[in-house]
Design a protein around this motif. Sequence first.
Motif, mmCIF file in Angstrom:
data_model
loop_
_atom_site.group_PDB
_atom_site.id
_atom_site.type_symbol
_atom_site.label_atom_id
_atom_site.label_comp_id
_atom_site.label_asym_id
_atom_site.label_seq_id
_atom_site.Cartn_x
_atom_site.Cartn_y
_atom_site.Cartn_z
ATOM 1 N N LEU A 253 40.980 46.385 39.731
ATOM 2 C CA LEU A 253 40.768 45.004 39.278
ATOM 3 C C LEU A 253 41.951 44.558 38.427
ATOM 4 O O LEU A 253 42.735 45.388 37.951
ATOM 5 C CB LEU A 253 39.491 44.922 38.440
ATOM 6 C CG LEU A 253 38.179 45.235 39.158
ATOM 7 C CD1 LEU A 253 37.036 45.243 38.155
ATOM 8 C CD2 LEU A 253 37.911 44.225 40.256
ATOM 9 N N PRO A 254 42.075 43.251 38.180
ATOM 10 C CA PRO A 254 43.102 42.811 37.227
ATOM 11 C C PRO A 254 42.914 43.552 35.900
ATOM 12 O O PRO A 254 41.777 43.777 35.460
ATOM 13 C CB PRO A 254 42.823 41.310 37.082
ATOM 14 C CG PRO A 254 42.139 40.925 38.360
ATOM 15 C CD PRO A 254 41.322 42.131 38.752
ATOM 16 N N ALA A 255 44.013 43.923 35.280
ATOM 17 C CA ALA A 255 43.971 44.768 34.077
ATOM 18 C C ALA A 255 43.095 44.184 32.969
ATOM 19 O O ALA A 255 42.325 44.920 32.336
ATOM 20 C CB ALA A 255 45.391 45.015 33.562
ATOM 21 N N ASP A 256 43.190 42.871 32.733
ATOM 22 C CA ASP A 256 42.384 42.285 31.663
ATOM 23 C C ASP A 256 40.895 42.322 31.992
ATOM 24 O O ASP A 256 40.056 42.532 31.122
ATOM 25 C CB ASP A 256 42.850 40.867 31.319
ATOM 26 C CG ASP A 256 42.796 39.911 32.501
ATOM 27 O OD1 ASP A 256 43.006 40.333 33.652
ATOM 28 O OD2 ASP A 256 42.554 38.703 32.267
ATOM 29 N N HIS A 257 40.537 42.171 33.277
ATOM 30 C CA HIS A 257 39.131 42.257 33.675
ATOM 31 C C HIS A 257 38.633 43.691 33.508
ATOM 32 O O HIS A 257 37.552 43.926 32.957
ATOM 33 C CB HIS A 257 38.951 41.828 35.132
ATOM 34 C CG HIS A 257 39.233 40.379 35.375
ATOM 35 N ND1 HIS A 257 38.744 39.715 36.474
ATOM 36 C CD2 HIS A 257 39.959 39.467 34.694
ATOM 37 C CE1 HIS A 257 39.151 38.458 36.450
ATOM 38 N NE2 HIS A 257 39.902 38.295 35.380
ATOM 39 N N ALA A 258 39.428 44.651 33.971
ATOM 40 C CA ALA A 258 39.045 46.062 33.877
ATOM 41 C C ALA A 258 38.842 46.467 32.416
ATOM 42 O O ALA A 258 37.887 47.183 32.094
ATOM 43 C CB ALA A 258 40.099 46.933 34.542
ATOM 44 N N ALA A 259 39.716 46.001 31.539
ATOM 45 C CA ALA A 259 39.601 46.351 30.120
ATOM 46 C C ALA A 259 38.281 45.841 29.540
ATOM 47 O O ALA A 259 37.599 46.571 28.810
ATOM 48 C CB ALA A 259 40.781 45.779 29.339
ATOM 49 N N GLY B 91 31.099 50.799 29.655
ATOM 50 C CA GLY B 91 30.924 52.163 30.134
ATOM 51 C C GLY B 91 30.619 52.248 31.620
ATOM 52 O O GLY B 91 30.013 53.206 32.075
ATOM 53 N N VAL B 92 31.041 51.254 32.380
ATOM 54 C CA VAL B 92 30.779 51.239 33.818
ATOM 55 C C VAL B 92 32.007 51.718 34.584
ATOM 56 O O VAL B 92 33.099 51.798 34.027
ATOM 57 C CB VAL B 92 30.345 49.833 34.296
ATOM 58 C CG1 VAL B 92 29.061 49.423 33.602
ATOM 59 C CG2 VAL B 92 31.424 48.796 34.055
ATOM 60 N N ASP B 93 31.811 52.036 35.878
ATOM 61 C CA ASP B 93 32.947 52.533 36.655
ATOM 62 C C ASP B 93 33.316 51.664 37.854
ATOM 63 O O ASP B 93 34.399 51.793 38.400
ATOM 64 C CB ASP B 93 32.714 53.985 37.095
ATOM 65 C CG ASP B 93 31.365 54.201 37.749
ATOM 66 O OD1 ASP B 93 30.855 53.286 38.414
ATOM 67 O OD2 ASP B 93 30.816 55.299 37.573
#
Length: 186
Positions: free
Chosen positions: A66-72, A78-80
């Motif tokens: 995912l886009p880095a800001d969304h993933a962060a 605590g999801v994967d």
Amino acid sequence: MVVGPTASRALAALQLIKSNIQTGAVPKPVLASTLAPMAQPRPGPGVSDALSRIGQPTVGTKLDDLPADHAARLRTYGVDTAIRVPKPSVSDEEFESRVMSEIKESWAGLDGFSEALANGTVKINRASDVPELGYETIQYDIYKDGHIFGGTGWSTFNRSYYDAQVAAGVRQGVGSIQGLDYYVTW
């Protein structure tokens, strides 16, 4: 005449019912579990498919993809994996109708809104049609170990643009209704 096993069972059942009606006997209830497997009620294919998937992990997008800001943001839960909720596609008329039904009463107390509504100067825009505003809502269904964990979302917008419009005397509001992002001016 050749009769298959299903028709044979049906004929036997009809003869039994006819016999019971003639003698006045009350038939005993038959439990589905005592019927032959082919005679037991079965759910339709859609229900059957859904039931077969219960407990099976759902495949989503790994956070690293995912886009880095969304993933962060999503990692804080605590999801994967996650699946981005798609924006609905509606006509301009439907869009304006939904937004107007949402705001006409709830925004009545905002400065000048009721007057603008009465004189027809309320302008409803899709937020995406005003790119300098930068307003967008983002929603995800989130998963842990393949199982639904919940949903989350947030919005982004260009505060500088919004403040500049206020300074210029533009009355405005932003929001989202079921994924339909809007920008309203009056």
